[in-house]
Design a protein around this motif. Structure first.
Motif, mmCIF file in Angstrom:
data_model
loop_
_atom_site.group_PDB
_atom_site.id
_atom_site.type_symbol
_atom_site.label_atom_id
_atom_site.label_comp_id
_atom_site.label_asym_id
_atom_site.label_seq_id
_atom_site.Cartn_x
_atom_site.Cartn_y
_atom_site.Cartn_z
ATOM 1 N N PRO A 257 7.238 -2.650 -5.639
ATOM 2 C CA PRO A 257 7.107 -3.928 -4.927
ATOM 3 C C PRO A 257 8.277 -4.231 -3.994
ATOM 4 C CG PRO A 257 6.443 -4.173 -7.209
ATOM 5 C CD PRO A 257 7.015 -2.792 -7.081
ATOM 6 N N LYS A 258 9.504 -3.934 -4.422
ATOM 7 C CA LYS A 258 10.656 -4.259 -3.573
ATOM 8 C C LYS A 258 10.724 -3.373 -2.333
ATOM 9 C CE LYS A 258 13.840 -1.336 -6.280
ATOM 10 N NZ LYS A 258 13.948 -0.272 -5.283
ATOM 11 N N ASP A 259 10.101 -2.179 -2.399
ATOM 12 C CA ASP A 259 10.124 -1.263 -1.259
ATOM 13 C C ASP A 259 9.002 -1.551 -0.275
ATOM 14 O OD1 ASP A 259 12.306 0.082 -2.357
ATOM 15 O OD2 ASP A 259 11.010 1.439 -3.505
ATOM 16 N N ALA A 260 7.900 -2.086 -0.752
ATOM 17 C CA ALA A 260 6.758 -2.388 0.119
ATOM 18 C C ALA A 260 6.101 -3.697 -0.336
ATOM 19 C CB ALA A 260 5.747 -1.239 0.087
ATOM 20 N N PRO A 261 6.807 -4.813 -0.166
ATOM 21 C CA PRO A 261 6.283 -6.091 -0.678
ATOM 22 C C PRO A 261 4.979 -6.527 -0.018
ATOM 23 C CG PRO A 261 8.255 -6.439 0.662
ATOM 24 C CD PRO A 261 8.133 -4.974 0.446
ATOM 25 N N GLU A 262 4.784 -6.203 1.266
ATOM 26 C CA GLU A 262 3.536 -6.580 1.940
ATOM 27 C C GLU A 262 2.354 -5.886 1.284
ATOM 28 O OE1 GLU A 262 2.553 -8.532 4.291
ATOM 29 O OE2 GLU A 262 4.302 -9.205 5.416
ATOM 30 N N ALA A 263 2.498 -4.593 1.031
ATOM 31 C CA ALA A 263 1.414 -3.841 0.404
ATOM 32 C C ALA A 263 1.159 -4.348 -1.007
ATOM 33 C CB ALA A 263 1.750 -2.345 0.382
ATOM 34 N N PHE A 264 2.223 -4.646 -1.734
ATOM 35 C CA PHE A 264 2.041 -5.141 -3.098
ATOM 36 C C PHE A 264 1.346 -6.498 -3.088
ATOM 37 C CE2 PHE A 264 3.188 -7.300 -7.003
ATOM 38 C CZ PHE A 264 2.915 -6.322 -7.944
ATOM 39 N N ALA A 265 1.705 -7.358 -2.144
ATOM 40 C CA ALA A 265 1.081 -8.680 -2.056
ATOM 41 C C ALA A 265 -0.417 -8.552 -1.831
ATOM 42 C CB ALA A 265 1.731 -9.495 -0.943
ATOM 43 N N ARG A 266 -0.832 -7.587 -1.006
ATOM 44 C CA ARG A 266 -2.265 -7.387 -0.775
ATOM 45 C C ARG A 266 -2.951 -6.891 -2.046
ATOM 46 N NH1 ARG A 266 -0.398 -5.652 4.365
ATOM 47 N NH2 ARG A 266 -0.096 -3.541 3.579
ATOM 48 N N GLY A 267 -2.302 -5.959 -2.748
ATOM 49 C CA GLY A 267 -2.925 -5.362 -3.922
ATOM 50 C C GLY A 267 -3.023 -6.297 -5.101
ATOM 51 N N VAL A 268 -2.020 -7.148 -5.297
ATOM 52 C CA VAL A 268 -1.982 -8.003 -6.490
ATOM 53 C C VAL A 268 -2.866 -9.236 -6.342
ATOM 54 C CG1 VAL A 268 -0.072 -9.575 -5.908
ATOM 55 C CG2 VAL A 268 -0.349 -8.754 -8.274
ATOM 56 N N ALA A 269 -3.274 -9.547 -5.112
ATOM 57 C CA ALA A 269 -4.112 -10.732 -4.884
ATOM 58 C C ALA A 269 -5.422 -10.623 -5.657
ATOM 59 C CB ALA A 269 -4.394 -10.888 -3.387
ATOM 60 N N GLY A 270 -5.669 -11.599 -6.509
ATOM 61 C CA GLY A 270 -6.914 -11.629 -7.259
ATOM 62 C C GLY A 270 -6.929 -10.782 -8.514
ATOM 63 N N ALA A 271 -5.829 -10.091 -8.815
ATOM 64 C CA ALA A 271 -5.763 -9.291 -10.043
ATOM 65 C C ALA A 271 -5.722 -10.215 -11.255
ATOM 66 C CB ALA A 271 -4.541 -8.375 -10.021
ATOM 67 N N ASP A 272 -6.032 -9.656 -12.424
ATOM 68 C CA ASP A 272 -5.985 -10.453 -13.643
ATOM 69 C C ASP A 272 -4.571 -10.602 -14.174
ATOM 70 O OD1 ASP A 272 -8.910 -10.969 -14.309
ATOM 71 O OD2 ASP A 272 -8.899 -8.800 -14.011
ATOM 72 N N SER A 273 -3.736 -9.585 -13.974
ATOM 73 C CA SER A 273 -2.370 -9.656 -14.496
ATOM 74 C C SER A 273 -1.459 -8.736 -13.712
ATOM 75 C CB SER A 273 -2.330 -9.277 -15.986
ATOM 76 O OG SER A 273 -2.778 -7.946 -16.171
ATOM 77 N N SER A 274 -0.165 -9.012 -13.825
ATOM 78 C CA SER A 274 0.855 -8.147 -13.241
ATOM 79 C C SER A 274 2.152 -8.365 -14.003
ATOM 80 C CB SER A 274 1.058 -8.446 -11.751
ATOM 81 O OG SER A 274 1.961 -7.508 -11.172
ATOM 82 N N PHE A 275 3.058 -7.407 -13.881
ATOM 83 C CA PHE A 275 4.381 -7.525 -14.490
ATOM 84 C C PHE A 275 5.402 -7.123 -13.441
ATOM 85 C CE2 PHE A 275 8.171 -6.160 -16.677
ATOM 86 C CZ PHE A 275 8.297 -7.045 -17.726
ATOM 87 N N LEU A 276 6.409 -7.974 -13.236
ATOM 88 C CA LEU A 276 7.443 -7.718 -12.239
ATOM 89 C C LEU A 276 8.808 -8.061 -12.806
ATOM 90 C CD1 LEU A 276 5.853 -9.289 -9.023
ATOM 91 C CD2 LEU A 276 6.059 -6.852 -9.546
ATOM 92 N N VAL A 277 9.842 -7.415 -12.262
ATOM 93 C CA VAL A 277 11.208 -7.831 -12.544
ATOM 94 C C VAL A 277 11.549 -8.941 -11.553
ATOM 95 C CG1 VAL A 277 11.828 -5.545 -13.391
ATOM 96 C CG2 VAL A 277 12.217 -6.102 -10.987
ATOM 97 N N PRO A 278 12.544 -9.793 -11.860
ATOM 98 C CA PRO A 278 12.822 -10.944 -10.991
ATOM 99 C C PRO A 278 13.055 -10.593 -9.525
ATOM 100 C CG PRO A 278 13.924 -11.244 -13.085
ATOM 101 C CD PRO A 278 13.331 -9.858 -13.112
ATOM 102 N N ALA A 279 13.777 -9.497 -9.255
ATOM 103 C CA ALA A 279 14.040 -9.148 -7.856
ATOM 104 C C ALA A 279 12.744 -8.841 -7.112
ATOM 105 C CB ALA A 279 14.981 -7.946 -7.798
ATOM 106 N N ASP A 280 11.772 -8.237 -7.792
ATOM 107 C CA ASP A 280 10.488 -7.958 -7.156
ATOM 108 C C ASP A 280 9.699 -9.242 -6.921
ATOM 109 O OD1 ASP A 280 11.026 -5.288 -7.111
ATOM 110 O OD2 ASP A 280 9.835 -4.783 -8.883
ATOM 111 N N VAL A 281 9.840 -10.206 -7.832
ATOM 112 C CA VAL A 281 9.176 -11.502 -7.641
ATOM 113 C C VAL A 281 9.686 -12.159 -6.365
ATOM 114 C CG1 VAL A 281 8.862 -13.828 -8.561
ATOM 115 C CG2 VAL A 281 8.726 -11.854 -10.093
ATOM 116 N N THR A 282 10.989 -12.100 -6.165
ATOM 117 C CA THR A 282 11.570 -12.694 -4.956
ATOM 118 C C THR A 282 10.997 -12.046 -3.705
ATOM 119 O OG1 THR A 282 13.629 -13.278 -6.086
ATOM 120 C CG2 THR A 282 13.722 -13.074 -3.701
ATOM 121 N N ALA A 283 10.888 -10.721 -3.713
ATOM 122 C CA ALA A 283 10.333 -10.022 -2.552
ATOM 123 C C ALA A 283 8.877 -10.432 -2.311
ATOM 124 C CB ALA A 283 10.434 -8.508 -2.755
ATOM 125 N N LEU A 284 8.103 -10.566 -3.383
ATOM 126 C CA LEU A 284 6.709 -10.979 -3.250
ATOM 127 C C LEU A 284 6.603 -12.395 -2.698
ATOM 128 C CD1 LEU A 284 3.637 -10.704 -3.821
ATOM 129 C CD2 LEU A 284 4.115 -11.496 -6.154
#
Length: 601
Positions: A257-284
């Motif tokens: 997620p921290k390396d490609a936050p745009e791509a992750f934002a597209r993929g996680v949209a509408g998912a049932d669950s996800s797990f991130l570390v705080p730095a990745d949350v900030t990027a998202l």
């Protein structure tokens, strides 16, 4: 106890055509590169395990593992466990001496490595890796048998076997693999080895068995509320695998997620669950705020937008999760349920709380941070223990210069368990037990010492009237950046040996998202003693001094890549505190926070 891989076999029989793994790729990270059904996953794991055994892998063999999450690597990892081997994670960014010490401690017989890593550690890419601060060891020269993922590249050693080819080498047994070939459900042999800290003289690694891994996966299923048919979009195996074992689909992003936050934002949209570390949350959240998605928590329109832009449940962990991060997350993704997860590599996960509860506690509407109106220890609510986790507060904590509870020096309190006024909570070291408790530390187990029966977290805590765990500090120094635990005491002696350095102290400057920025504070040697400032004076600090620049140029030679400072500053002196006259790290954090460009959370 049922081996967790047997659960996968049952799912393959019951829902053979359902998708277990979905891997994304392409330039924008939105294209599905590969899908693996439950039947296909179970078969490929069994065939690969059979191929490994045909190559000579024996129960108990340890495998140095350096492959990112993607179907080929996930299947190989599970196959190693199915064959009775142990997966050993050793950071290739360690200093060469520490990497060698960890390899000597792990004693791997095999290495499973991405072809790109072989190329970057021995071929023409090695110079590029070094220029980026990665002193990669020469994987190809390790005296082990080699497995690699991906296409062949220069640097892959002769005789190495591609992981995907093991499918052709293996066969699918008609009645399942012989029981003797499977690891015991909770035997003493390692199944997972993770190096967390340590020095070249004493590397420290956490060991889990197949049984404790199964316990860990079961606890994570509680965190995500995982069910059959759900989509878990994450690059973290500890949520991805539980999702698969619950009958759901693990969606694997093309990049972290921290390396490609745009791509992750597209993929996680509408998912049932996800797990991130705080730095990745900030990027998202940065990406979502920039595009205006999810904002507007007031009103139905904002709720609908928030649900569309994020997952139903987003668990955050592997580092402290701050109220500020959760407040921002709730504002940007109001339709997402935000969960903060607490645990340690030794026992993970242990407790959880949602954003509403944690924010209310911080505001003083709950009992977690205020401990009642009559005083007591404030702190950070990390939540209720998960089902199966045992909690003990050890009040006999010794060696504390500052007692957050207001209790006596031994942490027990003058009245046998409460604060100094007799009304506050009893603070002590948090001690945990449960099904995911590690077998022990590698050196202890290899020396024949008994398995671990509990984990002393090093966190100072108490339980409130509802049984929730509240942290109030630590009884030893540690910095958490990303997913890396950095113990300053392991590295500061080496930093003090650098030319021109009299003293060196590493501190973590908290950031609003719960991550920490590492700042190295050094003082110069050779200053006349009579002109040295008094300790009670506020130190003078400088960025960009000759000494700071010289140290910055040399830290890569003495520190792990994961422990490299974000900033090096020179101070006139190091303030001291407490009866033992140790460096006052709290004062240094206050002093360098503006220089680090952050604010204390």
């Amino acid at each position: 106890m049922t081996h967790f891989l047997d659960v996968l076999a049952a799912l393959a029989r019951d829902t053979p055509d359902a998708v277990a793994l979905r891997w994304f790729g392409g330039r924008d990270g939105a294209r599905v590169r590969e899908e693996v059904t439950f039947a296909g996953l179970a078969e490929r794991v069994e065939r690969t395990a059979s191929g490994l055994r045909a190559l000579g892998m024996a129960p108990g063999d340890r495998v140095l593992f350096s492959i990112r999450p993607r179907p080929e690597g996930i299947i190989l990892c599970l196959a190693i466990l199915r064959a009775g081997g142990a997966v050993a994670f050793v950071d290739p960014g360690s200093t060469p001496e520490l990497f060698a010490a960890r390899i000597a401690a792990a004693r791997p017989r095999w290495a499973a490595t991405e072809a790109l890593l072989y190329a970057a550690s021995s071929g023409p890419l090695r110079g590029i890796a070094r220029s980026r601060g990665l002193l990669l060891p020469d994987y190809g020269r390790l005296p082990v048998r080699h497995l690699y993922s991906g296409r062949w590249l220069p640097g892959v050693p002769r005789g190495a076997r591609r992981a995907a080819r093991l499918l052709a080498d293996g066969f699918l047994p008609t009645a399942g693999p012989p029981a003797a070939d499977l690891p015991a459900a909770d035997g003493g042999d390692p199944a997972l080895i993770v190096f967390t800290s340590g020095t070249t003289a004493e590397p420290k690694a956490v060991v889990h068995t197949a049984g404790t891994l199964g316990g860990m996966l079961g606890l994570f299923a509680q965190v995500g509320g995982l069910r059959a048919g759900q989509r878990a979009h994450t690059d973290q195996m500890f949520l991805g695998l539980p999702a698969v074992l619950a009958g759901g689909t693990w969606e694997i992003p093309a990049r972290a997620p921290k390396d490609a936050p745009e791509a992750f934002a597209r993929g996680v949209a509408g998912a049932d669950s996800s797990f991130l570390v705080p730095a990745d949350v900030t990027a998202l959240l940065d990406v979502l705020e920039a595009r205006g998605a999810g904002g507007g928590a007031d009103g139905a329109a904002g709720q609908v937008a928030g649900r569309a832009a994020g997952p139903a449940v987003l668990a955050v962990g592997a580092a402290p999760v701050t109220v500020a991060l959760l407040e921002r997350g709730r504002r940007v993704l109001p339709g997402t349920r935000w969960i903060a997860v607490y645990g340690a590599t030794e026992i993970l996960p242990a407790a959880m709380t949602d954003a509403d509860e944690k924010i209310a506690a911080a505001a003083g509407s709950g009992t977690a941070t205020s401990a009642g109106s009559d005083g007591g220890a404030a702190g950070d609510l990390v939540g209720r223990p998960l089902d199966g986790i045992g909690v003990r507060i050890d009040h006999a904590v010794v060696g504390l210069d500052e007692d957050p509870s207001g209790a006596g020096a031994d942490g027990s309190g003058a009245d046998g368990g409460t604060g100094a006024d007799g009304d506050g909570p009893a603070v002590g070291e948090l001690v945990l037990t449960g099904p995911s408790l590690m077998a022990g530390y590698l050196a202890d187990l290899d020396a024949g010492r008994p398995r671990a029966t509990e984990h002393r977290t090093g966190d100072l805590a108490y339980q409130d009237a509802e049984g929730r765990i509240v942290l109030v500090g630590r009884n030893r120094d540690m910095i958490i950046r990303g997913t890396v635990n950095i113990y300053p005491g392991l590295f500061e002696p080496r930093l003090r040996d650098l030319p021109g350095v009299a003293d060196a102290v590493m501190v973590g400057v908290p950031m609003p998202d719960g991550d920490e920025r590492v700042v190295l504070v050094v003082t110069a040697e050779g200053a006349p003693q009579e002109s040295a400032p008094r300790n009670q004076d506020t130190p003078r600090v400088r960025v960009g001094s000759d000494l700071a620049r010289a140290v910055e140029a040399q830290v890569g030679q003495v520190l792990d890549h994961g422990a490299l400072p974000d900033l090096v500053v020179e101070a006139s002196h190091v303030p001291l505190a407490g009866r033992s006259r140790k460096p006052d790290r709290h004062a240094l954090v206050d002093l360098v926070s503006p220089l680090a460009g952050t604010v204390r959370a």
